[in-house]
Design a protein around this motif. Structure first.
Motif, mmCIF file in Angstrom:
data_model
loop_
_atom_site.group_PDB
_atom_site.id
_atom_site.type_symbol
_atom_site.label_atom_id
_atom_site.label_comp_id
_atom_site.label_asym_id
_atom_site.label_seq_id
_atom_site.Cartn_x
_atom_site.Cartn_y
_atom_site.Cartn_z
ATOM 1 N N LEU A 6 0.830 -1.209 0.000
ATOM 2 C CA LEU A 6 0.000 0.000 0.000
ATOM 3 C C LEU A 6 0.864 1.259 0.000
ATOM 4 O O LEU A 6 0.533 2.245 -0.679
ATOM 5 N N THR A 9 2.079 1.863 -3.422
ATOM 6 C CA THR A 9 0.975 2.322 -4.263
ATOM 7 C C THR A 9 0.701 3.799 -4.037
ATOM 8 O O THR A 9 0.532 4.574 -4.991
ATOM 9 N N ALA A 51 -5.859 2.687 -3.768
ATOM 10 C CA ALA A 51 -5.109 2.366 -2.553
ATOM 11 C C ALA A 51 -5.941 2.624 -1.303
ATOM 12 O O ALA A 51 -5.924 1.841 -0.347
ATOM 13 N N LEU A 203 -4.715 -3.814 -6.948
ATOM 14 C CA LEU A 203 -3.398 -3.193 -6.882
ATOM 15 C C LEU A 203 -2.477 -3.601 -8.034
ATOM 16 O O LEU A 203 -1.465 -2.952 -8.266
#
Length: 223
Positions: A6, A9, A51, A203
């Motif tokens: 994350l 991202t 995200a 993702l």
């Protein structure tokens, strides 16, 4: 591992937004840079929104997801726009052309926010990055994205024999960067949903955006 993924991202998304502002401030009325600024902006916002929604337990996740799909259709529209003007315009894009080019994206946006016809449901959890279930127009949305992506690739390919020297080399690099960088997202977020009416692993597509956007940016800045 989830936190690292994350974080990366978010970093990609924020970098793309900053890149958009850089291109806009340094466009000097250059159409290629203006279009690239918009492409980088909607891509960055798509990455950040995805995200935020990944592994989310917020009751707002399903509403925020509408922005994800709005930015998605704007990305492929801006991508086609970019391929039309890079490295030279195929034809002059006046206000009417821009209206026709972006009108379907506006219509999809209204449908996305006004109904559940594109995405009927979105779910996520601390162990699930995200999963979408399509509505009655999900196939049309994904089909439109696929058509625009293939069209953009075809436009670039059609310019190969009409260019030489540095323009030809740049075209080849942009073509392969968009193909290789965009393919993961197109497969996971567009082609698979066309077949199954569902989508997972949000993702994957957003992480791969850094490949084509990064290389394309390098080429434009190098000119």
């Amino acid at each position: 591992m989830k936190s690292i993924l994350l974080s990366l991202t978010y970093l990609i998304g924020i970098s793309e937004v900053f890149l958009a502002f850089y291109f806009w401030r340094n466009s000097s009325k250059n159409e290629i840079r203006r279009v690239m600024a918009f492409l980088a902006l909607v891509t960055g916002l798509w990455v950040i929104t995805t995200a935020i929604n990944s592994y989310s337990v917020s009751p707002l996740a399903e509403f925020r997801d509408k922005f994800t799909y709005t930015f998605g259709v704007l990305i492929v529209t801006a991508l086609l726009n970019f391929t039309i003007v890079f490295p030279y315009p195929m034809f002059r894009l006046d206000r009417l052309h821009y209206i026709f080019l972006y009108l379907p994206a506006v219509i999809f946006t209204l449908v996305i926010f006004g109904s559940h016809d594109v995405v009927s449901r979105y779910i996520s959890s601390p162990t699930l990055s995200g999963q979408w279930f399509g509505g009655p127009l999900y196939w049309m949305y994904n089909g439109y994205l696929l058509v625009l992506y293939v069209w953009a690739m075809a436009v670039l390919y059609s310019k190969f024999k009409k260019t030489d020297g540095i323009h030809h080399r740049n075209l080849i690099l942009v073509f392969w960067s968009i193909f290789l960088g965009g393919a993961p997202g197109i497969v996971v977020d567009v082609i698979v949903p066309l077949v199954t009416n569902q989508a997972k692993y949000p993702l994957i597509g957003v992480m791969s955006s850094v490949v084509w956007l990064g290389l394309t940016t390098y080429i434009i800045l190098k000119k």
